[in-house]
Motif scaffolding. Sequence first.
Motif, PDB file in Angstrom:
ATOM      1  N   THR A 131       0.821  -1.211   0.000  1.00 13.21           N
ATOM      2  CA  THR A 131       0.000   0.000   0.000  1.00 13.21           C
ATOM      3  C   THR A 131       0.860   1.268   0.000  1.00 13.21           C
ATOM      4  O   THR A 131       0.502   2.273  -0.614  1.00 13.21           O
ATOM      5  N   ASN A 132       2.009   1.233   0.699  1.00 17.57           N
ATOM      6  CA  ASN A 132       2.858   2.415   0.803  1.00 17.57           C
ATOM      7  C   ASN A 132       4.240   2.226   0.180  1.00 17.57           C
ATOM      8  O   ASN A 132       5.049   3.159   0.171  1.00 17.57           O
ATOM      9  N   SER A 133       4.526   1.038  -0.293  1.00 19.12           N
ATOM     10  CA  SER A 133       5.812   0.746  -0.921  1.00 19.12           C
ATOM     11  C   SER A 133       5.596  -0.416  -1.888  1.00 19.12           C
ATOM     12  O   SER A 133       4.473  -0.890  -2.056  1.00 19.12           O
ATOM     13  N   PHE A 134       6.680  -0.840  -2.532  1.00 14.98           N
ATOM     14  CA  PHE A 134       6.572  -1.926  -3.502  1.00 14.98           C
ATOM     15  C   PHE A 134       7.366  -3.132  -3.040  1.00 14.98           C
ATOM     16  O   PHE A 134       8.352  -3.012  -2.310  1.00 14.98           O
ATOM     17  N   ILE A 135       6.942  -4.294  -3.495  1.00 14.77           N
ATOM     18  CA  ILE A 135       7.733  -5.512  -3.357  1.00 14.77           C
ATOM     19  C   ILE A 135       7.940  -6.032  -4.772  1.00 14.77           C
ATOM     20  O   ILE A 135       6.999  -6.451  -5.443  1.00 14.77           O
ATOM     21  N   GLY A 136       9.169  -5.969  -5.227  1.00 17.87           N
ATOM     22  CA  GLY A 136       9.452  -6.261  -6.621  1.00 17.87           C
ATOM     23  C   GLY A 136       9.458  -4.986  -7.447  1.00 17.87           C
ATOM     24  O   GLY A 136       8.885  -3.963  -7.056  1.00 17.87           O
ATOM     25  N   LEU A 137      10.115  -5.037  -8.591  1.00  9.68           N
ATOM     26  CA  LEU A 137      10.264  -3.850  -9.435  1.00  9.68           C
ATOM     27  C   LEU A 137       8.925  -3.451 -10.044  1.00  9.68           C
ATOM     28  O   LEU A 137       8.251  -4.270 -10.671  1.00  9.68           O
ATOM     29  N   PRO A 138       8.494  -2.192  -9.898  1.00  9.37           N
ATOM     30  CA  PRO A 138       7.234  -1.741 -10.514  1.00  9.37           C
ATOM     31  C   PRO A 138       7.307  -1.864 -12.033  1.00  9.37           C
ATOM     32  O   PRO A 138       8.375  -1.686 -12.640  1.00  9.37           O
ATOM     33  N   THR A 139       6.180  -2.156 -12.662  1.00 10.96           N
ATOM     34  CA  THR A 139       6.164  -2.340 -14.113  1.00 10.96           C
ATOM     35  C   THR A 139       6.626  -1.099 -14.883  1.00 10.96           C
ATOM     36  O   THR A 139       7.301  -1.254 -15.909  1.00 10.96           O
ATOM     37  N   PRO A 140       6.297   0.134 -14.474  1.00  7.94           N
ATOM     38  CA  PRO A 140       6.809   1.289 -15.226  1.00  7.94           C
ATOM     39  C   PRO A 140       8.335   1.360 -15.246  1.00  7.94           C
ATOM     40  O   PRO A 140       8.932   1.687 -16.273  1.00  7.94           O
ATOM     41  N   ALA A 141       8.964   1.060 -14.105  1.00  3.83           N
ATOM     42  CA  ALA A 141      10.430   1.071 -14.049  1.00  3.83           C
ATOM     43  C   ALA A 141      11.002  -0.009 -14.959  1.00  3.83           C
ATOM     44  O   ALA A 141      11.991   0.209 -15.671  1.00  3.83           O
ATOM     45  N   ASN A 142      10.392  -1.174 -14.937  1.00  2.00           N
ATOM     46  CA  ASN A 142      10.848  -2.258 -15.809  1.00  2.00           C
ATOM     47  C   ASN A 142      10.663  -1.896 -17.285  1.00  2.00           C
ATOM     48  O   ASN A 142      11.512  -2.212 -18.121  1.00  2.00           O
ATOM     49  N   ALA A 143       9.557  -1.233 -17.607  1.00  2.00           N
ATOM     50  CA  ALA A 143       9.305  -0.819 -18.990  1.00  2.00           C
ATOM     51  C   ALA A 143      10.392   0.144 -19.465  1.00  2.00           C
ATOM     52  O   ALA A 143      10.892   0.017 -20.589  1.00  2.00           O
ATOM     53  N   LEU A 144      10.780   1.094 -18.630  1.00  2.00           N
ATOM     54  CA  LEU A 144      11.840   2.031 -18.997  1.00  2.00           C
ATOM     55  C   LEU A 144      13.157   1.300 -19.228  1.00  2.00           C
ATOM     56  O   LEU A 144      13.920   1.646 -20.144  1.00  2.00           O
ATOM     57  N   LEU A 145      13.422   0.298 -18.405  1.00  2.00           N
ATOM     58  CA  LEU A 145      14.650  -0.489 -18.554  1.00  2.00           C
ATOM     59  C   LEU A 145      14.702  -1.148 -19.933  1.00  2.00           C
ATOM     60  O   LEU A 145      15.715  -1.050 -20.644  1.00  2.00           O
ATOM     61  N   ILE A 146      13.621  -1.799 -20.333  1.00  2.00           N
ATOM     62  CA  ILE A 146      13.585  -2.507 -21.618  1.00  2.00           C
ATOM     63  C   ILE A 146      13.569  -1.520 -22.779  1.00  2.00           C
ATOM     64  O   ILE A 146      14.290  -1.693 -23.775  1.00  2.00           O
ATOM     65  N   MET A 147      12.776  -0.469 -22.663  1.00  2.00           N
ATOM     66  CA  MET A 147      12.637   0.491 -23.766  1.00  2.00           C
ATOM     67  C   MET A 147      13.908   1.305 -23.991  1.00  2.00           C
ATOM     68  O   MET A 147      14.087   1.893 -25.063  1.00  2.00           O
ATOM     69  N   SER A 148      14.792   1.356 -22.999  1.00  2.00           N
ATOM     70  CA  SER A 148      16.032   2.121 -23.150  1.00  2.00           C
ATOM     71  C   SER A 148      17.048   1.400 -24.030  1.00  2.00           C
ATOM     72  O   SER A 148      17.975   2.037 -24.550  1.00  2.00           O
ATOM     73  N   ILE A 149      16.893   0.087 -24.213  1.00  2.00           N
ATOM     74  CA  ILE A 149      17.896  -0.687 -24.954  1.00  2.00           C
ATOM     75  C   ILE A 149      18.090  -0.166 -26.380  1.00  2.00           C
ATOM     76  O   ILE A 149      19.230   0.130 -26.777  1.00  2.00           O
ATOM     77  N   PRO A 150      17.027  -0.035 -27.196  1.00  2.00           N
ATOM     78  CA  PRO A 150      17.250   0.472 -28.549  1.00  2.00           C
ATOM     79  C   PRO A 150      17.619   1.952 -28.595  1.00  2.00           C
ATOM     80  O   PRO A 150      18.165   2.426 -29.597  1.00  2.00           O
ATOM     81  N   MET A 151      17.346   2.687 -27.522  1.00  2.00           N
ATOM     82  CA  MET A 151      17.648   4.114 -27.509  1.00  2.00           C
ATOM     83  C   MET A 151      19.146   4.382 -27.367  1.00  2.00           C
ATOM     84  O   MET A 151      19.645   5.436 -27.777  1.00  2.00           O
ATOM     85  N   ILE A 152      19.882   3.427 -26.801  1.00  2.00           N
ATOM     86  CA  ILE A 152      21.317   3.613 -26.585  1.00  2.00           C
ATOM     87  C   ILE A 152      22.048   3.754 -27.913  1.00  2.00           C
ATOM     88  O   ILE A 152      23.097   4.404 -27.995  1.00  2.00           O
ATOM     89  N   GLN A 153      21.475   3.178 -28.986  1.00  2.00           N
ATOM     90  CA  GLN A 153      22.127   3.254 -30.292  1.00  2.00           C
ATOM     91  C   GLN A 153      22.207   4.693 -30.819  1.00  2.00           C
ATOM     92  O   GLN A 153      22.996   4.991 -31.715  1.00  2.00           O
ATOM     93  N   TYR A 154      21.386   5.589 -30.259  1.00  2.00           N
ATOM     94  CA  TYR A 154      21.400   6.987 -30.703  1.00  2.00           C
ATOM     95  C   TYR A 154      22.492   7.802 -30.023  1.00  2.00           C
ATOM     96  O   TYR A 154      22.670   8.983 -30.333  1.00  2.00           O
ATOM     97  N   VAL A 155      23.217   7.184 -29.095  1.00  2.00           N
ATOM     98  CA  VAL A 155      24.312   7.868 -28.409  1.00  2.00           C
ATOM     99  C   VAL A 155      25.620   7.364 -29.013  1.00  2.00           C
ATOM    100  O   VAL A 155      26.034   6.231 -28.766  1.00  2.00           O
ATOM    101  N   ASP A 156      26.288   8.195 -29.808  1.00  2.00           N
ATOM    102  CA  ASP A 156      27.466   7.764 -30.578  1.00  2.00           C
ATOM    103  C   ASP A 156      28.585   7.211 -29.714  1.00  2.00           C
ATOM    104  O   ASP A 156      29.242   6.234 -30.083  1.00  2.00           O
TER     105      ASP A 156
END
Length: 243
Positions: A131-156
């Motif tokens: 109710t006031n904290s999480f147990i396990g990684l929240p889905t939004p944080a996990n989504a950012l982790l996965i979605m960042s993978i293809p974005m790294i290619q834009y950093v030379d």
Amino acid sequence: MTKSIPNTFTLLNLLSGLIAIICIFNGYYDHAFLLVCLGIFFDFWDGFLARKLDAQSALGLQLDSLADMVTSGVVPGLMMFKLFDTIQQNQPEYMLTEATYYMGVVPYLGLLIPLASCYRLANFNIDTRQTNSFIGLPTPANALLIMSIPMIQYVDSYQWLTDALYNPYILLGITLLSCYLLNAEIPLFALKFKTFSWNEAKLQILFMIFAIALLLLFNFVAIPLIILGYISISIIVNQFEKK
């Protein structure tokens, strides 16, 4: 009318996820990343507004989970599917075996992420400990982790990291780690602000400053570091609280 405002933000979160899916299958990974960020922005404000407007409801809780399932569950799973599929089409030297990779089995391993996300969201709704904290990684944080993978290619300056990540064994490891973290019994502090008061939200405020500093220094590469930092700080805080 007031009670409909948080639900409207939740539906905007869902809409962002739906458009992100279209972007992924059209190869617009950068657009998909931005739409997931937008969905997470709406996800933050729906809960905040629900509390401030005293508009929390059972309907809002279910809508929130269903929207998160799409934006933070299905979308990263499809992104991982496309990353595996890209390797299959462009880098055949990485094939695991002809009977798996070339028959198209391996890309579907990315769909383990939506399955683990669905289980995490369903468990969250019935787990009174969260109710006031999480147990396990929240889905939004996990989504950012996965979605960042293809974005790294834009950093030379980090092209070497992109080359390392576009390996089926690395992607499989990230997929399995993602599924584990979503449902692991690891207490994590809540990222959502219930108030902007320093005394009540100083941990969240300091973490946001930490995250912004990393983003300015490392660009998209900072996102995995921020997730790792979030988990590490939570573990340290929990140890101090136990003492």
